[in-house]
Design a protein around this motif. Structure first.
Motif, PDB file in Angstrom:
ATOM      1  N   CYS A 213       1.097  -1.094   0.059  1.00 29.04           N
ATOM      2  CA  CYS A 213      -0.383  -0.602  -0.530  1.00 29.04           C
ATOM      3  C   CYS A 213       0.566   1.351   0.175  1.00 29.04           C
ATOM      4  O   CYS A 213       1.778   1.238   0.438  1.00 29.04           O
ATOM      5  N   GLY A 214       0.474   1.914  -0.933  1.00 28.58           N
ATOM      6  CA  GLY A 214       1.799   3.456  -0.753  1.00 28.58           C
ATOM      7  C   GLY A 214       2.123   3.784  -2.285  1.00 28.58           C
ATOM      8  O   GLY A 214       1.461   2.769  -3.560  1.00 28.58           O
ATOM      9  N   SER A 215       3.107   4.077  -2.318  1.00 27.83           N
ATOM     10  CA  SER A 215       3.748   4.414  -3.648  1.00 27.83           C
ATOM     11  C   SER A 215       4.200   3.324  -4.552  1.00 27.83           C
ATOM     12  O   SER A 215       4.599   1.709  -4.045  1.00 27.83           O
ATOM     13  N   ALA A 216       4.089   3.347  -5.428  1.00 24.72           N
ATOM     14  CA  ALA A 216       4.550   1.727  -6.152  1.00 24.72           C
ATOM     15  C   ALA A 216       5.742   2.052  -7.070  1.00 24.72           C
ATOM     16  O   ALA A 216       6.617   1.208  -7.438  1.00 24.72           O
ATOM     17  N   ALA A 217       7.261   3.035  -6.179  1.00 29.16           N
ATOM     18  CA  ALA A 217       8.409   3.119  -6.612  1.00 29.16           C
ATOM     19  C   ALA A 217       8.887   1.585  -6.389  1.00 29.16           C
ATOM     20  O   ALA A 217       9.106   1.420  -5.569  1.00 29.16           O
ATOM     21  N   GLY A 218       9.839   1.441  -7.344  1.00 28.81           N
ATOM     22  CA  GLY A 218      10.401   0.635  -7.134  1.00 28.81           C
ATOM     23  C   GLY A 218      10.159  -0.872  -7.659  1.00 28.81           C
ATOM     24  O   GLY A 218      10.798  -2.035  -7.879  1.00 28.81           O
ATOM     25  N   LEU A 219       8.794  -0.776  -7.151  1.00 27.76           N
ATOM     26  CA  LEU A 219       8.326  -2.318  -7.891  1.00 27.76           C
ATOM     27  C   LEU A 219       8.154  -2.377  -9.166  1.00 27.76           C
ATOM     28  O   LEU A 219       9.123  -4.606  -9.091  1.00 27.76           O
ATOM     29  N   LEU A 220       8.276  -2.444  -9.982  1.00 25.65           N
ATOM     30  CA  LEU A 220       8.514  -2.165 -11.318  1.00 25.65           C
ATOM     31  C   LEU A 220      10.150  -2.584 -12.368  1.00 25.65           C
ATOM     32  O   LEU A 220      10.788  -3.966 -12.828  1.00 25.65           O
ATOM     33  N   ASP A 221      11.500  -2.211 -10.715  1.00 26.92           N
ATOM     34  CA  ASP A 221      12.870  -2.098 -11.086  1.00 26.92           C
ATOM     35  C   ASP A 221      12.595  -4.034 -10.583  1.00 26.92           C
ATOM     36  O   ASP A 221      13.914  -4.754 -10.934  1.00 26.92           O
ATOM     37  N   ARG A 222      11.871  -4.823  -9.486  1.00 28.28           N
ATOM     38  CA  ARG A 222      11.975  -6.094  -9.485  1.00 28.28           C
ATOM     39  C   ARG A 222      11.175  -7.287 -10.219  1.00 28.28           C
ATOM     40  O   ARG A 222      11.938  -8.049 -10.278  1.00 28.28           O
ATOM     41  N   VAL A 223      10.485  -6.852 -11.827  1.00 29.08           N
ATOM     42  CA  VAL A 223      10.049  -7.563 -12.256  1.00 29.08           C
ATOM     43  C   VAL A 223      11.423  -8.330 -13.583  1.00 29.08           C
ATOM     44  O   VAL A 223      12.378  -7.967 -14.079  1.00 29.08           O
ATOM     45  N   GLN A 224      10.587  -9.621 -13.341  1.00 28.57           N
ATOM     46  CA  GLN A 224      12.176 -10.375 -13.975  1.00 28.57           C
ATOM     47  C   GLN A 224      11.005 -10.391 -15.290  1.00 28.57           C
ATOM     48  O   GLN A 224       9.649 -10.915 -15.467  1.00 28.57           O
ATOM     49  N   ALA A 225      11.910 -11.759 -16.309  1.00 30.95           N
ATOM     50  CA  ALA A 225      10.746 -12.109 -17.248  1.00 30.95           C
ATOM     51  C   ALA A 225       9.982 -13.243 -17.207  1.00 30.95           C
ATOM     52  O   ALA A 225       8.742 -13.294 -18.041  1.00 30.95           O
ATOM     53  N   PHE A 226       9.932 -13.950 -16.044  1.00 28.06           N
ATOM     54  CA  PHE A 226       8.805 -14.983 -16.468  1.00 28.06           C
ATOM     55  C   PHE A 226       7.523 -14.432 -15.025  1.00 28.06           C
ATOM     56  O   PHE A 226       7.186 -15.006 -14.917  1.00 28.06           O
ATOM     57  N   ASP A 227       8.054 -12.759 -14.439  1.00 32.72           N
ATOM     58  CA  ASP A 227       6.563 -11.981 -13.911  1.00 32.72           C
ATOM     59  C   ASP A 227       6.184 -12.366 -15.247  1.00 32.72           C
ATOM     60  O   ASP A 227       5.892 -11.449 -15.990  1.00 32.72           O
ATOM     61  N   VAL A 228       5.337 -11.426 -14.574  1.00 39.46           N
ATOM     62  CA  VAL A 228       3.692 -10.794 -15.542  1.00 39.46           C
ATOM     63  C   VAL A 228       3.264  -9.543 -14.277  1.00 39.46           C
ATOM     64  O   VAL A 228       2.621  -9.715 -13.469  1.00 39.46           O
TER      65      VAL A 228
END
Length: 519
Positions: A213-228
Motif C-alpha cells: 500500500c502506498g507508492s509503487a516506486a521500485g516495484l517494476l524494477d524487480r519484475v523479471q522475465a517470467f513475471d507478469v
C-alpha cells in the motif's frame, strides 16, 4: 494522525516508514487511515513470493488450487458487513454500488473455483490436438501450457478495490502463480482489509498473496522475465509502463486496461415508445449514475438516430432528474460521491472541455446535495451533453471519469458505426434494437474495435446482464486506447499466467505427459 495500514510482504505485516499518505472519506473529508510503502525490502518480498508462494501453488493440482479459491470466497463472505462499511466510508459509494464491487469480487472467485475444479488433478494443460511431424506418425507434437515460474504484480485503479483485486487474482492463483497487489492509494483500505482477512484465515500457502500500500516506486524494477504485470488505469500511465526495462529489455508480460470511450447505440428501427428505445434510455441513465460513473465500462457516448434525438434527450432528462446525489449514508441518496476532491476537479475540467463542443441537455447540479457540503465533498451531479451532428472531436477523445455522457445523433448505420469506432478502441459497446438481424449486423461491425459487444432486444430485457457489468464468463479488455489487454473470459484468463511450449516426441512419450507433469 490516523493509523498507517500495514503491508503484507515476505510473509510479514510491515508498516512503511514516514507519515504516509492519508485516505479520506470523500464526502466528509475525514481522514480514515494512512498508507506507506517506504522502506520495504522489495527484493525480499518478490523473492519470497516467487520461491515460497510459487512453489507451494505449483505443487498443487488445478482442482486443489480451485478449492483454495473457494476457501478465499468463504473467508470474504464472513466479513461482508465490514467491507460495505469501508467502501461507503472510503469510496463514497452507496450500498448498492458497493455491492457491485464486493459481491462481484466474491462471485468471480466462486466462479473460478467451480471452473477450476473441472480441470481435475492435472498440473499442466494440453493445448490443442496432437499433430504428426513424420510421414508414419511416429514423431508428433503436442502443445502444453505450464504455469509461469514467476509472480503476478497487479497495479490497480481506485474504482474497484475489491473486484479489481479478485478478478485478477482468481485466475492467477488457479494457474499456480503468486500475487503481489498494489492497490490505488485513494481506496487502498478495502483491498488491504480483504488481504488481511484472507491471510488471517490461513487458507492460502505462505507467499501466495501479498499487498503493498502506498507508492509503487521500485516495484517494476524487480519484475523479471517470467513475471507478469497487469495494470488498470490511465493511458498516460500505461504508456510510461510500456517503456520500462522490465518489458522492453526483460520481455516480461504486461496486460493493460486503460481509457475507454464506451458507446450505447439505438437502432434505426427503435422509435420512441418501443421496447428497445425504453431499454436504451434506462441503460444509459443507469450507466451514467452507478458508482457515480466511475466505471471503466460506463457509457460515455450514446448514439441515436437524428430523428429521435430530442425524444431521447427528454427521456434521459426525466430519468436523471430522479437521481438524488449526496452522502451515501442517507437512505434517500441514489448516487454517492466521486472518490476524491482530485477526481472532482478532474471531472469538472472534463465537463468544461466537452461543453466547448456540445450543448448542455441536463445539469443535475441545480439540485442541492443531500447531507453533503459542496465545498468539502467530492460529489458531482449527473451531466448530459448533446451533439446533433456527431462531428466534433472532443467527445471521441476525452473520457470524463464521472456521471457524464454525451447524446450524439447519427444519420444511418454506416455513420453510427464510424462514430463508435472513433473512440479508438473500447471495452464495450451496447446495441439496442427490436430487430435481431440489425443487432447481429452491428455486433459484427463493431467487434474489431471493441472487446465486448452487448446486443439487447426486448426479448432479453429482463435477463440481459447489463452494459457495464463485467461477467467472468466473457472477455474483459479492448483494443487500441482501451489498452489492448484481455482479462477473464472463462478459462481464457489462465493463458496470461501460463507459458506455451511445443513438445516434439515419440507418440508414447506424448501419451505420458500428464503423468510426468504430476510428479
Amino acid at each position: 494522525m490516523s493509523e498507517i495500514l500495514k503491508n503484507y510482504v515476505g510473509g510479514e505485516w510491515i508498516a512503511g516508514r514516514g507519515d504516509g499518505t492519508p485516505l479520506r472519506d470523500p464526502v466528509t473529508g475525514e481522514e480514515l487511515a494512512r498508507v506507506s510503502s517506504e522502506g520495504l525490502d522489495l527484493d525480499k518480498a518478490f523473492d519470497f513470493a516467487r520461491t515460497k508462494g510459487g512453489t507451494a501453488l505449483r505443487d498443487r493440482t488445478y482442482a486443489e488450487r480451485a478449492a483454495l479459491l473457494g476457501d478465499v470466497a468463504k473467508a470474504l463472505q464472513a466479513k461482508r458487513d465490514d467491507y460495505y462499511a469501508i467502501s461507503i466510508a472510503n469510496s463514497g459509494t452507496t450500498k448498492a454500488d458497493s455491492g457491485m464491487d464486493i459481491e462481484g469480487a466474491i462471485f468471480t472467485l466462486s466462479y473460478y473455483a467451480k471452473l477450476g475444479a473441472s480441470l481435475g488433478d492435472a498440473k499442466v494443460l494440453l493445448d490443442g490436438d496432437v499433430t504428426s511431424l513424420s510421414k508414419d506418425g511416429s514423431f508428433r507434437a503436442q502443445h502444453i501450457l505450464t504455469p509461469t515460474r514467476g509472480l503476478a504484480l497487479f497495479i490497480n485503479a481506485f474504482n474497484f478495490p475489491a473486484w479489481g483485486l479478485w478478478e485478477k487474482a482468481a485466475p492467477a492463483l488457479l494457474s499456480g502463480v503468486p500475487v503481489i497487489i498494489k492497490p490505488a492509494t485513494a481506496t487502498a483500505w478495502l483491498t488491504q482489509r480483504m488481504v488481511a482477512d484472507v491471510i488471517a484465515a490461513g487458507v492460502l500457502p505462505e507467499g501466495a498473496l501479498s499487498v503493498v500500500c502506498g507508492s509503487a516506486a521500485g516495484l517494476l524494477d524487480r519484475v523479471q522475465a517470467f513475471d507478469v504485470v497487469s495494470f488498470t488505469g490511465s493511458a498516460d500511465t500505461a504508456a510510461k509502463l510500456r517503456a520500462h526495462p522490465a518489458f522492453v529489455s526483460r520481455a516480461a508480460r504486461l496486460n493493460i486496461e486503460a481509457d475507454s470511450l464506451n458507446s450505447a447505440l439505438l437502432g434505426l428501427d427503435a422509435s420512441p415508445g418501443s421496447g428497445a428505445f425504453d431499454g436504451f434510455i434506462s441503460e444509459v441513465a443507469r450507466e451514467m449514475t452507478i458508482k457515480s460513473g466511475q466505471k471503466c465500462t460506463a457509457i460515455r457516448r450514446a448514439f441515436v438516430p437524428a430523428a429521435h434525438f430530442d425524444a431521447a434527450a427528454e427521456a434521459l432528462r426525466a430519468k436523471l432528474a430522479k437521481i438524488t446525489v449526496g452522502n451515501p449514508r442517507n437512505e434517500t441518496v441514489r448516487m454517492g460521491s466521486l472518490v476524491s476532491r482530485d477526481q472532482h476537479t478532474s471531472v469538472k475540467a472534463g465537463i468544461d472541455a466537452l461543453r466547448r463542443e456540445t450543448e448542455l441537455l441536463f445539469d443535475g447540479s441545480a439540485t442541492p446535495l443531500v447531507d453533503a457540503d459542496p465545498e468539502v465533498s467530492a460529489c458531482v451531479a449527473p451531466h448530459l451533453l448533446g451533439l446533433r451532428d456527431g462531428e466534433a472531436s472532443a467527445v471521441h477523445d476525452v473520457e470524463v471519469f464521472g456521471p457524464v455522457a454525451t447524446l450524439i445523433a447519427y444519420r444511418d448505420e454506416a455513420h453510427a458505426i464510424d462514430l463508435a469506432r472513433r473512440g479508438g478502441g473500447s471495452l464495450v459497446a451496447s446495441v439496442f434494437s427490436d430487430d435481431e438481424g440489425q443487432l447481429a449486423h452491428f455486433a459484427v461491425a463493431l467487434a474489431d474495435t471493441h472487446g465486448r459487444v452487448h446486443a439487447v432486444s426486448p426479448a432479453v430485457a429482463k435477463t440481459q446482464t447489463g452494459h457495464g457489468n463485467v461477467m467472468p464468463q466473457s472477455l474483459h479488455g479492448g483494443p487500441g486506447r482501451a489498452g489492448g489487454g484481455e482479462e477473464l473470459g472463462g478459462l481464457r484468463a489462465l493463458n496470461f499466467y501460463h507459458r506455451r511450449a511445443a513438445i516434439q516426441a515419440p507418440s508414447g512419450a506424448l501419451d505420458l505427459l500428464p503423468k510426468a507433469a504430476a510428479k
